[in-house]
Design an enzyme around this catalytic site. Structure first.
Site, PDB file in Angstrom:
ATOM      1  N   LYS A 186      15.915  16.073  -9.311  1.00 46.88           N
ATOM      2  CA  LYS A 186      16.664  16.166  -7.998  1.00 46.88           C
ATOM      3  C   LYS A 186      16.158  17.531  -7.457  1.00 46.88           C
ATOM      4  O   LYS A 186      16.383  18.773  -7.885  1.00 46.88           O
ATOM      5  CB  LYS A 186      18.292  16.252  -8.143  1.00 46.88           C
ATOM      6  N   GLY A 239      18.208  27.675 -10.929  1.00 43.96           N
ATOM      7  CA  GLY A 239      18.850  27.864  -9.759  1.00 43.96           C
ATOM      8  C   GLY A 239      19.703  29.154  -9.824  1.00 43.96           C
ATOM      9  O   GLY A 239      19.612  29.901 -10.906  1.00 43.96           O
ATOM     10  N   THR A 241      23.068  31.815 -10.684  1.00 40.24           N
ATOM     11  CA  THR A 241      23.899  31.495 -11.627  1.00 40.24           C
ATOM     12  C   THR A 241      25.412  30.905 -11.415  1.00 40.24           C
ATOM     13  O   THR A 241      25.927  30.257 -12.330  1.00 40.24           O
ATOM     14  CB  THR A 241      24.219  33.180 -12.002  1.00 40.24           C
ATOM     15  N   VAL A 243      25.913  28.196  -9.774  1.00 40.51           N
ATOM     16  CA  VAL A 243      25.845  26.771  -9.883  1.00 40.51           C
ATOM     17  C   VAL A 243      25.525  26.316 -11.313  1.00 40.51           C
ATOM     18  O   VAL A 243      26.112  25.392 -11.925  1.00 40.51           O
ATOM     19  CB  VAL A 243      24.617  26.026  -8.977  1.00 40.51           C
ATOM     20  N   GLY A 244      24.760  27.260 -11.915  1.00 41.17           N
ATOM     21  CA  GLY A 244      24.784  27.139 -13.603  1.00 41.17           C
ATOM     22  C   GLY A 244      25.978  27.232 -14.156  1.00 41.17           C
ATOM     23  O   GLY A 244      26.182  26.216 -15.190  1.00 41.17           O
ATOM     24  N   GLU A 262      18.106  27.989 -16.222  1.00 37.49           N
ATOM     25  CA  GLU A 262      17.294  29.477 -15.994  1.00 37.49           C
ATOM     26  C   GLU A 262      17.852  29.841 -14.642  1.00 37.49           C
ATOM     27  O   GLU A 262      17.703  29.229 -13.754  1.00 37.49           O
ATOM     28  CB  GLU A 262      15.662  29.021 -15.586  1.00 37.49           C
ATOM     29  N   CYS A 296      13.086  34.411  -9.247  1.00 37.89           N
ATOM     30  CA  CYS A 296      13.869  34.828 -10.138  1.00 37.89           C
ATOM     31  C   CYS A 296      13.497  35.935 -11.069  1.00 37.89           C
ATOM     32  O   CYS A 296      14.252  36.772 -11.407  1.00 37.89           O
ATOM     33  CB  CYS A 296      14.805  33.853 -10.972  1.00 37.89           C
ATOM     34  N   GLU A 394      21.598  39.992  -7.154  1.00 42.83           N
ATOM     35  CA  GLU A 394      20.322  39.356  -6.784  1.00 42.83           C
ATOM     36  C   GLU A 394      20.190  38.874  -5.410  1.00 42.83           C
ATOM     37  O   GLU A 394      21.115  38.227  -4.933  1.00 42.83           O
ATOM     38  CB  GLU A 394      20.221  37.967  -7.713  1.00 42.83           C
TER      39      GLU A 394
HETATM   40  P1  ADP Z   1      20.057  28.522  -3.802  1.00 43.13           P
HETATM   41  O1  ADP Z   1      21.578  29.136  -3.464  1.00 43.13           O
HETATM   42  O2  ADP Z   1      19.035  29.672  -4.097  1.00 43.13           O
HETATM   43  O3  ADP Z   1      19.925  27.369  -3.045  1.00 43.13           O
HETATM   44  P2  ADP Z   1      21.325  26.742  -5.685  1.00 43.13           P
HETATM   45  O4  ADP Z   1      21.381  27.136  -7.223  1.00 43.13           O
HETATM   46  O5  ADP Z   1      22.127  26.696  -4.765  1.00 43.13           O
HETATM   47  O6  ADP Z   1      20.310  27.953  -5.349  1.00 43.13           O
HETATM   48  O7  ADP Z   1      20.240  25.467  -5.723  1.00 43.13           O
HETATM   49  C1  ADP Z   1      19.213  25.303  -6.829  1.00 43.13           C
HETATM   50  C2  ADP Z   1      19.389  23.564  -6.946  1.00 43.13           C
HETATM   51  O8  ADP Z   1      20.703  23.207  -7.532  1.00 43.13           O
HETATM   52  C3  ADP Z   1      19.114  22.821  -5.761  1.00 43.13           C
HETATM   53  O9  ADP Z   1      18.385  21.541  -6.061  1.00 43.13           O
HETATM   54  C4  ADP Z   1      20.332  22.405  -5.182  1.00 43.13           C
HETATM   55  O10 ADP Z   1      20.285  21.075  -4.383  1.00 43.13           O
HETATM   56  C5  ADP Z   1      21.035  22.207  -6.606  1.00 43.13           C
HETATM   57  N1  ADP Z   1      22.420  22.449  -6.312  1.00 43.13           N
HETATM   58  C6  ADP Z   1      23.279  23.134  -5.562  1.00 43.13           C
HETATM   59  N2  ADP Z   1      24.555  22.989  -5.661  1.00 43.13           N
HETATM   60  C7  ADP Z   1      24.608  22.210  -6.615  1.00 43.13           C
HETATM   61  C8  ADP Z   1      25.823  21.662  -7.579  1.00 43.13           C
HETATM   62  N3  ADP Z   1      26.980  22.024  -7.186  1.00 43.13           N
HETATM   63  N4  ADP Z   1      25.423  20.881  -8.810  1.00 43.13           N
HETATM   64  C9  ADP Z   1      24.271  20.533  -8.896  1.00 43.13           C
HETATM   65  N5  ADP Z   1      23.324  21.068  -8.145  1.00 43.13           N
HETATM   66  C10 ADP Z   1      23.343  21.828  -7.016  1.00 43.13           C
END
Ligand code: ADP
Length: 498
Positions: A186, A239, A241, A243-244, A262, A296, A394
């Site tokens: 994705k 992506g 932290t 969402v991690g 990461e 990052c 960050e």
């Molecule tokens: P940024 O804030 O820099 O866009 P994100 O961590 O939001 O970084 O995005 C990194 C990836 O995670 C993208 O592919 C985004 O679509 C995906 N993403 C964002 N939110 C979620 C979530 N709640 N669950 C899973 N994937 C997500």
């Protein structure tokens, strides 16, 4: 804009992409549009996949894993397909770079160099596939023999960000494939094109159907559903932290899928007075401005020895002011556009916060108006206090904060004064100082008298809140395997029940 840039600039005709499941392209029922952040024109139309689409993709990946068309091949056969992919990437390099630039806004010269690195990742993984092996124990006594088998984890979900759409993909996919796993990717919604383009290349290279699948759409919908999916064995997420953390919850609440994460960084670059200050200043300017700081591993905290700090700040300012911000299709451009509107706002807000909190701007601190697109000048803040938001958060933009130290211990303590631990750099001609800092500073990637150097042999990943696990290199392949200990009795059983 020079001639080359005119030739490559977007035509204004957007390209439609489907999504890829079980070796076939599907059409999205709903589409969304992506504008080039450097040119303000729509460049791609991407499918908004549904949860049903995701379920189909996971089911295809599961079938392809279980039927042995990939995991069951000899490693030489898997390796040959990865090498063929590398060859095809060489032929398609400029086309992939073009779409990467349109969606991401990075300079074309940089995009091409990144694709060279991606080719190298496939070549490295092709070798790694053949080297992957377990272990044996011949020391367990006369009647017991032990084997440690490495088996592929199974179906991997891969969620990637928009800052290095193709490179982060290729620092993972070849290694996932080398291990024998199958994958559902994705990509970030704003930069899906090149991840989709890889599907055709892998197919042409001979990858069996269902091994590489791509679903597109937002993180909140299809991304989150992937993290929660009960039939995904492992999730690799790159992506933020925040969402991690939600990936960890999703794993805990579903099937305890294995996680590779990461995440963010607030990376220190420590400069001692005895370093080559001209070299260090160039590295500092590069470390924060490369990819407009949307990286990052950007070195966003400069920690410089007090005795040379005033002089060094001037050297860095002189370098940063010379960085060529411009249209990414101009081959002279060094930094391009800020990739998303939201990120553009975030960076500008941090610059205002830094000023309001009392930090002093030594250069930049403003937008760059090129008539179209969104650009920000490389920015250097001095008089930064450790509790200011520009010191702790960050920013993910070309915004550098300076801190000063007098002793080695102070430099180490400043470098570690963050919840993150992704990367660090140290500059000195004194090997013992360099090694002391390297030993004590918590970071998954370290550079001594260099910055952002490396290749696919070297593992990537973070300490502390920068993540779990490692990608790339042999470590990266092993990450996608699980270990089975096999005990073989060579003798006659001593009965427990007489
Ligand atoms: P940024 O804030 O820099 O866009 P994100 O961590 O939001 O970084 O995005 C990194 C990836 O995670 C993208 O592919 C985004 O679509 C995906 N993403 C964002 N939110 C979620 C979530 N709640 N669950 C899973 N994937 C997500």
């Amino acid at each position: 804009m020079n001639k080359m840039a005119q030739k490559l600039a977007p035509s204004g005709v957007a390209r439609d992409f489907g999504f890829f499941i079980d070796g076939e392209w599907r059409h999205g029922r709903e589409m969304f549009e992506r504008k080039s952040p450097s040119h303000d024109v729509i460049v791609t139309r991407i499918a908004r996949c549904t949860e049903d689409d995701l379920n189909d993709a996971v089911a295809a990946a599961r079938r392809a894993f279980e039927n042995g068309t990939w995991a069951g091949l000899a490693s030489s056969e898997r390796s040959a397909i990865l090498l063929k992919t590398a060859e095809l990437l060489k032929q398609r390099r400029d086309d992939i770079a073009f779409w990467e630039v349109l969606e991401n806004g990075k300079p074309i010269s940089q995009a091409k160099a990144e694709i060279d690195n991606c080719i190298s990742c496939f070549e490295m993984a092709a070798g790694a596939a053949r080297l992957l092996h377990g272990d044996s124990f011949n020391n367990l006594g006369e009647s017991l023999f032990g084997m440690v088998l490495r088996e592929p984890v199974g179906v991997v979900g891969l969620i990637t960000p928009w800052n290095f759409p193709f490179m982060i993909l290729c620092e993972r996919v070849p290694f996932i494939l080398a291990s024998g796993c199958t994958v559902v990717v994705k990509p970030a919604e704003v930069t899906s094109a090149t991840t989709l383009m890889l599907a055709d290349i892998l197919t042409e290279a001979g990858l069996p159907k269902g091994v590489y699948n791509v679903v597109t759409g937002t993180g909140k919908s299809v991304g989150q559903a992937l993290t929660q999916h009960p039939d995904v064995d492992m999730l690799s997420f790159t992506g933020s932290t925040g969402v991690g953390r939600s990936c960890i919850h999703a794993s805990a609440d579903s099937n305890l899928k294995k996680l590779g994460l990461e995440l963010g960084g607030k990376n220190p670059i420590v400069v001692f007075a005895d370093s080559d200050l001209e070299d260090a200043a160039d590295a500092v300017a590069f470390g924060i401005s490369f990819n407009t700081g949307q990286c990052c591993v950007s070195s966003s905290r400069l920690i410089v020895e007090e005795s040379v700090a005033d002089k060094f700040e001037k050297l860095v300012v002189a370098k940063m002011e010379k960085i060529r911000v411009g249209d990414p299709f101009d081959p002279e451009t060094q930094i391009g556009a800020i990739t998303t509107d939201a990120q553009n706002k975030t960076i500008l807000d941090y610059i205002e916060k830094g000023k309001a909190e009392g930090a002093r701007v030594l250069c930049g601190g403003n937008k760059v108006d090129l008539g179209r697109g969104q650009y920000i000048a490389p920015t250097l803040f001095t008089n930064v206090k450790p509790d200011m938001s520009i010191a702790t958060d960050e920013i993910f933009g070309p915004v550098l904060s300076v801190f000063r130290f007098s002793t080695l211990e102070e430099a180490i303590s400043l470098a570690n004064d963050t919840v993150y631990g992704l990367a660090a750099s140290v500059w000195t001609k004194d090997i013992s100082k360099a090694l002391k800092v390297t030993r004590k500073v918590q970071a998954g990637r370290f550079w001594v008298n260099t910055i952002m150097a490396g290749g696919p042999e070297m593992p990537l990943g973070g300490f502390k809140q920068s993540g779990w696990g490692r990608e790339a290199g042999m470590y990266g392949v092993e990450e996608y395997t699980q270990i089975k200990s096999v005990h073989v009795d060579l003798g006659k059983r001593t009965h427990w029940i007489a």
